[in-house]
Motif scaffolding. Structure first.
Motif, PDB file in Angstrom:
ATOM      1  N   ILE A   8      -4.143   0.394  -4.604  1.00 56.20           N
ATOM      2  CA  ILE A   8      -4.039   0.490  -3.153  1.00 56.20           C
ATOM      3  C   ILE A   8      -2.932  -0.444  -2.677  1.00 56.20           C
ATOM      4  N   GLY A   9      -2.006   0.125  -1.911  1.00 56.43           N
ATOM      5  CA  GLY A   9      -0.919  -0.650  -1.318  1.00 56.43           C
ATOM      6  C   GLY A   9      -1.212  -0.903   0.152  1.00 56.43           C
ATOM      7  N   PHE A  10      -0.992  -2.130   0.583  1.00 59.85           N
ATOM      8  CA  PHE A  10      -1.271  -2.539   1.954  1.00 59.85           C
ATOM      9  C   PHE A  10       0.012  -2.958   2.666  1.00 59.85           C
ATOM     10  N   SER A  11       0.059  -2.708   3.947  1.00 62.23           N
ATOM     11  CA  SER A  11       1.085  -3.254   4.812  1.00 62.23           C
ATOM     12  C   SER A  11       0.419  -4.341   5.644  1.00 62.23           C
ATOM     13  N   LEU A  12       1.067  -5.497   5.714  1.00 63.81           N
ATOM     14  CA  LEU A  12       0.520  -6.643   6.449  1.00 63.81           C
ATOM     15  C   LEU A  12       1.507  -7.052   7.539  1.00 63.81           C
ATOM     16  N   PRO A  13       1.630  -6.265   8.605  1.00 63.27           N
ATOM     17  CA  PRO A  13       2.624  -6.555   9.635  1.00 63.27           C
ATOM     18  C   PRO A  13       2.441  -7.942  10.248  1.00 63.27           C
ATOM     19  N   GLY A  14       3.546  -8.640  10.409  1.00 63.62           N
ATOM     20  CA  GLY A  14       3.531  -9.946  11.052  1.00 63.62           C
ATOM     21  C   GLY A  14       3.081 -11.091  10.169  1.00 63.62           C
ATOM     22  N   CYS A  15       2.819 -10.852   8.918  1.00 59.45           N
ATOM     23  CA  CYS A  15       2.380 -11.914   8.004  1.00 59.45           C
ATOM     24  C   CYS A  15       3.561 -12.859   7.756  1.00 59.45           C
ATOM     25  N   SER A  16       3.353 -14.161   7.967  1.00 59.96           N
ATOM     26  CA  SER A  16       4.481 -15.089   7.922  1.00 59.96           C
ATOM     27  C   SER A  16       4.420 -16.120   6.795  1.00 59.96           C
ATOM     28  N   SER A  17       3.353 -16.117   5.985  1.00 57.38           N
ATOM     29  CA  SER A  17       3.275 -17.074   4.886  1.00 57.38           C
ATOM     30  C   SER A  17       2.356 -16.532   3.804  1.00 57.38           C
ATOM     31  N   LEU A  18       2.496 -17.073   2.584  1.00 53.69           N
ATOM     32  CA  LEU A  18       1.608 -16.666   1.499  1.00 53.69           C
ATOM     33  C   LEU A  18       0.159 -17.067   1.783  1.00 53.69           C
ATOM     34  N   LYS A  19      -0.025 -18.185   2.467  1.00 48.53           N
ATOM     35  CA  LYS A  19      -1.369 -18.617   2.837  1.00 48.53           C
ATOM     36  C   LYS A  19      -2.013 -17.598   3.775  1.00 48.53           C
ATOM     37  N   GLU A  20      -1.253 -17.156   4.763  1.00 47.32           N
ATOM     38  CA  GLU A  20      -1.773 -16.142   5.686  1.00 47.32           C
ATOM     39  C   GLU A  20      -2.073 -14.832   4.949  1.00 47.32           C
ATOM     40  N   LYS A  21      -1.208 -14.476   4.010  1.00 51.64           N
ATOM     41  CA  LYS A  21      -1.417 -13.259   3.222  1.00 51.64           C
ATOM     42  C   LYS A  21      -2.748 -13.336   2.475  1.00 51.64           C
ATOM     43  N   ARG A  22      -3.027 -14.473   1.819  1.00 51.90           N
ATOM     44  CA  ARG A  22      -4.296 -14.653   1.107  1.00 51.90           C
ATOM     45  C   ARG A  22      -5.485 -14.546   2.061  1.00 51.90           C
ATOM     46  N   GLN A  23      -5.353 -15.140   3.242  1.00 53.50           N
ATOM     47  CA  GLN A  23      -6.445 -15.093   4.207  1.00 53.50           C
ATOM     48  C   GLN A  23      -6.686 -13.666   4.702  1.00 53.50           C
ATOM     49  N   ARG A  24      -5.608 -12.943   4.956  1.00 50.52           N
ATOM     50  CA  ARG A  24      -5.750 -11.583   5.473  1.00 50.52           C
ATOM     51  C   ARG A  24      -6.319 -10.629   4.433  1.00 50.52           C
ATOM     52  N   GLU A  50       4.779  -9.244   3.768  1.00 50.70           N
ATOM     53  CA  GLU A  50       4.236  -8.176   4.600  1.00 50.70           C
ATOM     54  C   GLU A  50       3.706  -6.991   3.790  1.00 50.70           C
ATOM     55  N   ALA A  51       3.459  -7.197   2.502  1.00 51.83           N
ATOM     56  CA  ALA A  51       2.914  -6.119   1.671  1.00 51.83           C
ATOM     57  C   ALA A  51       2.101  -6.717   0.528  1.00 51.83           C
ATOM     58  N   SER A  52       1.165  -5.912   0.036  1.00 54.16           N
ATOM     59  CA  SER A  52       0.350  -6.327  -1.097  1.00 54.16           C
ATOM     60  C   SER A  52      -0.157  -5.085  -1.806  1.00 54.16           C
ATOM     61  N   GLU A  53      -0.245  -5.158  -3.122  1.00 53.16           N
ATOM     62  CA  GLU A  53      -0.814  -4.053  -3.896  1.00 53.16           C
ATOM     63  C   GLU A  53      -1.920  -4.610  -4.777  1.00 53.16           C
ATOM     64  N   TRP A  54      -3.039  -3.921  -4.793  1.00 49.03           N
ATOM     65  CA  TRP A  54      -4.187  -4.339  -5.590  1.00 49.03           C
ATOM     66  C   TRP A  54      -4.637  -3.208  -6.474  1.00 49.03           C
ATOM     67  N   SER A  55      -5.089  -3.538  -7.671  1.00 50.79           N
ATOM     68  CA  SER A  55      -5.605  -2.554  -8.614  1.00 50.79           C
ATOM     69  C   SER A  55      -7.054  -2.884  -8.950  1.00 50.79           C
ATOM     70  N   PHE A  56      -7.836  -1.824  -9.040  1.00 52.95           N
ATOM     71  CA  PHE A  56      -9.251  -1.925  -9.377  1.00 52.95           C
ATOM     72  C   PHE A  56      -9.492  -1.029 -10.583  1.00 52.95           C
ATOM     73  N   VAL A  57     -10.099  -1.571 -11.624  1.00 53.81           N
ATOM     74  CA  VAL A  57     -10.474  -0.789 -12.792  1.00 53.81           C
ATOM     75  C   VAL A  57     -11.988  -0.659 -12.748  1.00 53.81           C
ATOM     76  N   ILE A  85      -3.775   0.324   5.033  1.00 50.29           N
ATOM     77  CA  ILE A  85      -3.634   0.937   3.714  1.00 50.29           C
ATOM     78  C   ILE A  85      -2.492   1.942   3.810  1.00 50.29           C
ATOM     79  N   MET A  86      -1.489   1.753   2.957  1.00 52.79           N
ATOM     80  CA  MET A  86      -0.310   2.604   3.002  1.00 52.79           C
ATOM     81  C   MET A  86      -0.261   3.594   1.843  1.00 52.79           C
ATOM     82  N   ASP A  87      -0.876   3.246   0.723  1.00 49.90           N
ATOM     83  CA  ASP A  87      -0.776   4.086  -0.457  1.00 49.90           C
ATOM     84  C   ASP A  87      -2.046   3.932  -1.293  1.00 49.90           C
TER      85      ASP A  87
END
Length: 93
Positions: A8-24, A50-57, A85-87
């Motif tokens: 799953i690929g995510f878009s995180l609009p307005g995310c300004s730091s890696l810390k914020e990305k982890r929190q979101r 402003e993006a993240s991809e996660w994999s689940f097995v 969720i973008m993808d």
């Protein structure tokens, strides 16, 4: 034993730091990694704010059960992650 991979690929609009990305992303390891039939990892866009991809097995006794668990994961993510969720890619092995 049936195994499925959910990416799953995510878009995180307005995310300004890696810390914020982890929190979101809200502790996906803690929520899904505790389940014995699910392995989870951040698999892409590691350095992009402003993006993240996660994999689940997912492992289960039938392909239908794997699909059901993948659907549950996707629904929970739509409700709980502060992003879009973008993808979504599913593969049954």
């Amino acid at each position: 034993m049936n195994i499925g991979v959910l990416r799953i690929g995510f878009s995180l609009p307005g995310c300004s730091s890696l810390k914020e990305k982890r929190q979101r992303m809200g502790g996906l390891h803690e929520r899904f990694g505790r389940t014995p039939s699910i392995a989870v990892c951040e698999s892409g866009d590691l350095d992009r704010l402003e993006a993240s991809e996660w994999s689940f097995v997912v492992a289960a006794t039938s392909a239908q059960k794997v699909e059901s668990i993948c659907s549950e994961i996707e629904e929970k993510l739509q409700r709980t992650v502060d992003g879009r969720i973008m993808d979504v890619e599913r593969e049954i092995l």
